[in-house]
Design an enzyme around this catalytic site. Structure first.
Site, PDB file in Angstrom:
ATOM      1  N   ARG A  51     -16.873  -3.405  -2.618  1.00 43.55           N
ATOM      2  CA  ARG A  51     -18.177  -3.272  -3.132  1.00 43.55           C
ATOM      3  C   ARG A  51     -18.730  -4.563  -3.567  1.00 43.55           C
ATOM      4  O   ARG A  51     -19.817  -4.679  -3.651  1.00 43.55           O
ATOM      5  CB  ARG A  51     -18.189  -2.299  -4.640  1.00 43.55           C
ATOM      6  CG  ARG A  51     -17.846  -0.801  -3.779  1.00 43.55           C
ATOM      7  CD  ARG A  51     -17.741  -0.250  -5.265  1.00 43.55           C
ATOM      8  NE  ARG A  51     -16.834  -0.614  -5.965  1.00 43.55           N
ATOM      9  CZ  ARG A  51     -16.210   0.020  -7.199  1.00 43.55           C
ATOM     10  NH1 ARG A  51     -16.803   0.922  -7.578  1.00 43.55           N
ATOM     11  NH2 ARG A  51     -15.454  -0.763  -7.972  1.00 43.55           N
ATOM     12  N   LYS A 147       0.340   4.540  -0.716  1.00 45.15           N
ATOM     13  CA  LYS A 147       0.896   5.399  -1.484  1.00 45.15           C
ATOM     14  C   LYS A 147      -0.035   5.500  -2.791  1.00 45.15           C
ATOM     15  O   LYS A 147      -0.747   4.393  -2.823  1.00 45.15           O
ATOM     16  CB  LYS A 147       2.165   5.377  -1.779  1.00 45.15           C
ATOM     17  CG  LYS A 147       2.474   4.178  -2.805  1.00 45.15           C
ATOM     18  CD  LYS A 147       3.823   4.495  -3.296  1.00 45.15           C
ATOM     19  CE  LYS A 147       4.096   3.560  -4.422  1.00 45.15           C
ATOM     20  NZ  LYS A 147       5.291   3.467  -5.216  1.00 45.15           N
ATOM     21  N   HIS A 177       6.452   1.254   1.899  1.00 40.87           N
ATOM     22  CA  HIS A 177       6.713  -0.224   2.324  1.00 40.87           C
ATOM     23  C   HIS A 177       8.359  -0.429   2.471  1.00 40.87           C
ATOM     24  O   HIS A 177       8.815  -1.171   3.035  1.00 40.87           O
ATOM     25  CB  HIS A 177       5.977  -1.119   1.579  1.00 40.87           C
ATOM     26  CG  HIS A 177       6.583  -1.000   0.065  1.00 40.87           C
ATOM     27  ND1 HIS A 177       6.117  -0.451  -0.856  1.00 40.87           N
ATOM     28  CD2 HIS A 177       7.474  -2.047  -0.549  1.00 40.87           C
ATOM     29  CE1 HIS A 177       6.607  -0.901  -1.951  1.00 40.87           C
ATOM     30  NE2 HIS A 177       7.426  -1.737  -1.690  1.00 40.87           N
ATOM     31  N   GLU A 215      14.609  -1.607 -11.759  1.00 39.68           N
ATOM     32  CA  GLU A 215      13.665  -2.781 -11.792  1.00 39.68           C
ATOM     33  C   GLU A 215      13.637  -3.046 -13.410  1.00 39.68           C
ATOM     34  O   GLU A 215      14.022  -2.325 -14.440  1.00 39.68           O
ATOM     35  CB  GLU A 215      12.130  -1.915 -12.027  1.00 39.68           C
ATOM     36  CG  GLU A 215      11.829  -1.524 -10.426  1.00 39.68           C
ATOM     37  CD  GLU A 215      10.552  -1.009 -10.485  1.00 39.68           C
ATOM     38  OE1 GLU A 215       9.576  -1.778 -10.165  1.00 39.68           O
ATOM     39  OE2 GLU A 215      10.223   0.196 -11.160  1.00 39.68           O
ATOM     40  N   ASP A 234       6.354   8.393  -8.527  1.00 39.19           N
ATOM     41  CA  ASP A 234       6.033   6.974  -8.161  1.00 39.19           C
ATOM     42  C   ASP A 234       7.249   6.512  -6.979  1.00 39.19           C
ATOM     43  O   ASP A 234       6.971   5.802  -6.224  1.00 39.19           O
ATOM     44  CB  ASP A 234       5.851   6.092  -9.239  1.00 39.19           C
ATOM     45  CG  ASP A 234       5.347   4.768  -8.907  1.00 39.19           C
ATOM     46  OD1 ASP A 234       4.518   4.737  -8.283  1.00 39.19           O
ATOM     47  OD2 ASP A 234       5.862   3.807  -9.377  1.00 39.19           O
ATOM     48  N   HIS A 239       9.915   6.623  -1.773  1.00 37.76           N
ATOM     49  CA  HIS A 239      11.182   5.663  -1.690  1.00 37.76           C
ATOM     50  C   HIS A 239      12.578   5.999  -1.463  1.00 37.76           C
ATOM     51  O   HIS A 239      13.133   5.886  -0.599  1.00 37.76           O
ATOM     52  CB  HIS A 239      10.843   4.374  -2.535  1.00 37.76           C
ATOM     53  CG  HIS A 239       9.629   3.831  -2.440  1.00 37.76           C
ATOM     54  ND1 HIS A 239       8.649   3.644  -1.601  1.00 37.76           N
ATOM     55  CD2 HIS A 239       8.652   3.443  -3.611  1.00 37.76           C
ATOM     56  CE1 HIS A 239       7.676   2.913  -1.870  1.00 37.76           C
ATOM     57  NE2 HIS A 239       7.450   2.774  -3.333  1.00 37.76           N
ATOM     58  N   LYS A 330      12.657   1.694 -14.978  1.00 32.96           N
ATOM     59  CA  LYS A 330      11.985   0.491 -15.342  1.00 32.96           C
ATOM     60  C   LYS A 330      12.652   0.029 -16.357  1.00 32.96           C
ATOM     61  O   LYS A 330      13.337   0.771 -17.222  1.00 32.96           O
ATOM     62  CB  LYS A 330      10.394   0.629 -15.642  1.00 32.96           C
ATOM     63  CG  LYS A 330       9.570   1.040 -14.308  1.00 32.96           C
ATOM     64  CD  LYS A 330       8.125   0.921 -14.594  1.00 32.96           C
ATOM     65  CE  LYS A 330       7.313   1.050 -13.472  1.00 32.96           C
ATOM     66  NZ  LYS A 330       7.493  -0.058 -12.567  1.00 32.96           N
TER      67      LYS A 330
HETATM   68  P1  NAP Z   1      -6.923  -2.695  -7.050  1.00 30.15           P
HETATM   69  O1  NAP Z   1      -6.564  -4.108  -7.330  1.00 30.15           O
HETATM   70  O2  NAP Z   1      -7.671  -1.938  -8.194  1.00 30.15           O
HETATM   71  O3  NAP Z   1      -8.043  -3.055  -6.044  1.00 30.15           O
HETATM   72  C1  NAP Z   1      -9.100  -1.849  -5.591  1.00 30.15           C
HETATM   73  C2  NAP Z   1      -9.817  -2.383  -4.502  1.00 30.15           C
HETATM   74  O4  NAP Z   1     -10.606  -1.438  -3.857  1.00 30.15           O
HETATM   75  C3  NAP Z   1     -10.807  -3.467  -4.756  1.00 30.15           C
HETATM   76  O5  NAP Z   1     -10.937  -4.378  -3.582  1.00 30.15           O
HETATM   77  C4  NAP Z   1     -12.036  -2.849  -4.953  1.00 30.15           C
HETATM   78  O6  NAP Z   1     -13.001  -3.669  -4.885  1.00 30.15           O
HETATM   79  C5  NAP Z   1     -12.062  -1.848  -3.978  1.00 30.15           C
HETATM   80  N1  NAP Z   1     -12.771  -0.557  -4.353  1.00 30.15           N
HETATM   81  C6  NAP Z   1     -12.987  -0.050  -5.240  1.00 30.15           C
HETATM   82  N2  NAP Z   1     -13.767   1.069  -5.267  1.00 30.15           N
HETATM   83  C7  NAP Z   1     -14.510   0.836  -4.095  1.00 30.15           C
HETATM   84  C8  NAP Z   1     -15.371   1.764  -3.382  1.00 30.15           C
HETATM   85  N3  NAP Z   1     -16.017   2.607  -3.829  1.00 30.15           N
HETATM   86  N4  NAP Z   1     -15.740   1.208  -2.031  1.00 30.15           N
HETATM   87  C9  NAP Z   1     -15.181   0.039  -1.519  1.00 30.15           C
HETATM   88  N5  NAP Z   1     -14.007  -0.505  -2.085  1.00 30.15           N
HETATM   89  C10 NAP Z   1     -13.857  -0.181  -3.578  1.00 30.15           C
HETATM   90  O7  NAP Z   1      -5.832  -1.625  -6.473  1.00 30.15           O
HETATM   91  P2  NAP Z   1      -4.604  -2.295  -5.551  1.00 30.15           P
HETATM   92  O8  NAP Z   1      -3.542  -2.354  -6.608  1.00 30.15           O
HETATM   93  O9  NAP Z   1      -4.945  -3.291  -4.626  1.00 30.15           O
HETATM   94  O10 NAP Z   1      -4.146  -0.604  -4.767  1.00 30.15           O
HETATM   95  C11 NAP Z   1      -5.122  -0.393  -3.657  1.00 30.15           C
HETATM   96  C12 NAP Z   1      -4.028   0.634  -3.271  1.00 30.15           C
HETATM   97  O11 NAP Z   1      -2.785   0.344  -2.666  1.00 30.15           O
HETATM   98  C13 NAP Z   1      -3.911   2.012  -4.124  1.00 30.15           C
HETATM   99  O12 NAP Z   1      -4.024   3.275  -3.574  1.00 30.15           O
HETATM  100  C14 NAP Z   1      -2.576   1.775  -4.705  1.00 30.15           C
HETATM  101  O13 NAP Z   1      -2.283   2.931  -5.147  1.00 30.15           O
HETATM  102  C15 NAP Z   1      -1.871   1.175  -3.468  1.00 30.15           C
HETATM  103  N6  NAP Z   1      -0.565   0.400  -3.781  1.00 30.15           N
HETATM  104  C16 NAP Z   1      -0.944  -0.687  -4.443  1.00 30.15           C
HETATM  105  C17 NAP Z   1       0.380  -1.496  -5.023  1.00 30.15           C
HETATM  106  C18 NAP Z   1       0.137  -2.841  -5.418  1.00 30.15           C
HETATM  107  O14 NAP Z   1       1.337  -3.424  -5.648  1.00 30.15           O
HETATM  108  N7  NAP Z   1      -0.912  -3.122  -5.965  1.00 30.15           N
HETATM  109  C19 NAP Z   1       1.443  -0.902  -4.370  1.00 30.15           C
HETATM  110  C20 NAP Z   1       1.768   0.337  -3.602  1.00 30.15           C
HETATM  111  C21 NAP Z   1       0.527   0.801  -3.440  1.00 30.15           C
HETATM  112  P3  NAP Z   1     -14.628  -3.552  -5.521  1.00 30.15           P
HETATM  113  O15 NAP Z   1     -14.438  -3.322  -7.019  1.00 30.15           O
HETATM  114  O16 NAP Z   1     -15.271  -4.981  -5.219  1.00 30.15           O
HETATM  115  O17 NAP Z   1     -15.248  -2.427  -4.757  1.00 30.15           O
END
Ligand code: NAP
Length: 482
Positions: A51, A147, A177, A215, A234, A239, A330
């Site tokens: 966004r 996930k 992963h 962890e 989680d 996993h 954890k």
């Molecule tokens: P994050 O840091 O909160 O990032 C979310 C992303 O989504 C941002 O780029 C945000 O950008 C975008 N976003 C939010 N609302 C939106 C909308 N309405 N339209 C378009 N884009 C939107 O989350 P994350 O940690 O990267 O995680 C992303 C996914 O991966 C989640 O499902 C999470 O459960 C999963 N996951 C993450 C990890 C990890 O290590 N981070 C590990 C396993 C799984 P804007 O605010 O600019 O829109």
């Protein structure tokens, strides 16, 4: 030893959530490493979408910083410059109408299209609908989902149903992963590529199996999310369940997506319900540099577990009577993921009772130091009779194969290349995810019904004392978390 790299076809990859944590830490660095290795063709296009209103320059800077922070190998500035040429940024709101036409125009005809949903799962449905409504998906399109895939059976079914309105199962890539980790794939190579192990891989020879994912970190900045989820949702539902499946499944007829996934599904469906006295839940206490769990998640009455240990039985011909002990948590003593296959005692010791008990063990280390160890019994050197000791035959893959540890592809980079190749073997099928929730739900619902409160455990320990007792009362012992 240099690993063989086969380039994939050039592709258009759209990353929804391109400014998020996962994209920055894993997706862009992973793509760049595949680019450096020559596997990602230069003519590929990576479209970042979110966004935020970002200029192309700001987005390129964001990606450049993420690569510099999270790519642990040396590279030339020119390589990075060439990679950045593949990037494109489009402002899109998953729930809005702006940006979709621009995306449609940016994508090239007759080229593989992959849409990576690296956003909150609550947006998966909107994204799928809008991609369809704006006629952006083609037959050659696939979607990649992060996930958590639902939070119980009901929500995972709803999600599968929404996605099925717009995509076939062959187009859906649900990421776990753990399946992309080198050693996890090695599990299959070890089991099915050697004559040595498979004949012993059953209730006749195996005493029990331990799966540990520990962890040292706490909930960090994910407190709110984690407190709504807990270790069972989680880690175990996905996993640890996937590791259990790969260890326990029958040999698939071929190393092909549905052959492998059919066998994994049979394991999940053969799992017995888990009795409450076979589960131990815990919550970590405070440490010198961090608060306790409840303070960390800002919920002083939280009953969510940051640790869980359980004894699981598989009711099938191969595994009846062999306990699988699973634990994850954890703020434990060390960061370690391993699977230990502990073999039975010999039926008779020719060395007499004074030689002691000796059980062979095969340890598969997922992290750190990916590799395998086989505990073998030998004679203790020296005079003085036949004293036996157990020694490890130890193989760390990076040392044995002469590969630097950071040159082994990370799980994400491997999985993204599999998406482009159209290979679903290392991705979860919808029915697998649902079966895993069908087994997990009664456990979690039981805690809620009984108002179960997790046991406290010291930060830096091996978890609650009760988790040690879970094995000790059966004459067994967890392997040390070093
Ligand atoms: P994050 O840091 O909160 O990032 C979310 C992303 O989504 C941002 O780029 C945000 O950008 C975008 N976003 C939010 N609302 C939106 C909308 N309405 N339209 C378009 N884009 C939107 O989350 P994350 O940690 O990267 O995680 C992303 C996914 O991966 C989640 O499902 C999470 O459960 C999963 N996951 C993450 C990890 C990890 O290590 N981070 C590990 C396993 C799984 P804007 O605010 O600019 O829109």
């Amino acid at each position: 030893m240099v690993s063989r790299v086969i380039p994939v076809e050039s592709f258009d990859l759209v990353i929804f959530g391109a400014t998020g944590d996962l994209a920055k830490r894993k997706i862009f660095p992973g793509l760049f490493r595949r680019f450096l290795a020559g596997q990602m063709p230069k003519k590929s296009q990576v479209v970042g979408a979110a966004r935020s209103s970002l200029s192309q320059k700001t987005f390129n800077d964001l990606v450049e910083n993420s690569i510099k922070s999270f790519t642990e190998i040396n590279f030339r500035d020119n390589d990075l410059k060439n990679f950045l040429l593949c990037l494109n940024y489009i402002q899109i709101d998953a729930n809005g109408s702006k940006g979709w036409n621009e995306l449609k125009t940016a994508l090239r005809p007759k080229i593989i299209r992959a849409f990576y949903f690296s956003v909150s799962p609550s947006l998966f449905g909107s994204l799928a609908e809008r991609l369809h409504k704006h006629e952006i998906t083609t037959e050659n399109s696939r979607i990649v989902l992060e996930k958590p895939f639902g939070r119980n059976l009901k929500t995972s079914k709803q999600l599968n149903a929404i996605l099925a309105e717009h995509f076939t199962e062959e187009q859906i890539y649900r990421i776990d992963h753990y399946l992309g980790k080198e050693t996890v794939q090695n599990l299959m190579a070890i089991r099915f590529g050697n004559m040595l192990f498979e004949p012993l891989w059953n209730a006749q020879y195996v005493d029990h199996i331990q799966i540990t994912v520990s962890e040292t970190v706490g909930v960090g900045g994910r407190g709110e999310y984690y407190d709504h989820s807990g270790a069972m949702r989680d880690m175990v539902q996905n996993h640890l369940m996937q590791l259990l499946c790969l260890i326990a499944m029958e040999p698939p007829a071929r190393f092909e997506p549905d052959s492998v996934r059919d066998e994994k599904l049979k394991v999940i469906r053969a799992l017995d319900p888990v009795a409450p006295h076979h589960i131990v839940r815990g919550q970590y206490g405070s440490g010198v540099d961090h608060p306790d769990y409840r303070t960390g998640v800002n919920n002083k009455n939280s009953k969510t577990e940051s640790f869980v240990a359980l004894k699981v039985n598989i009711s099938n011909y191969r595994w009846a009577g062999v306990p699988f002990y699973l634990r994850t948590g954890k703020r434990l003593k060390a960061r370690k993921s391993e699977i230990a296959v502990i073999f039975k005692e010999k039926p008779h010791s020719i060395f007499g009772p004074e030689a002691g008990n000796h059980q062979n063990a095969l340890i598969i280390r997922l992290q750190p130091d990916e590799g395998i160890t086989m505990d073998v019994t030998i004679k203790e050197p020296g005079p003085g009779g036949m004293r036996l000791i157990d020694v490890p035959l130890d193989m760390t893959f990076s040392e044995t194969l002469g590969i630097e540890e950071n040159a082994v592809p990370d799980a994400y980079e491997r999985l993204i290349m599999d998406v482009i190749r159209g290979n679903q073997t290392l991705f979860m099928r919808g029915d697998e995810v649902e079966a895993a929730w069908a087994w997990t739900d009664p456990i979690i619902n039981g805690w809620v019904d009984r108002n179960d409160v997790p046991k406290p455990y010291d930060s830096g320990s091996s978890g609650p004392q009760d988790s040690l007792t879970l094995l000790e009362r059966e004459g067994r012992k967890w392997r040390e978390i070093p």
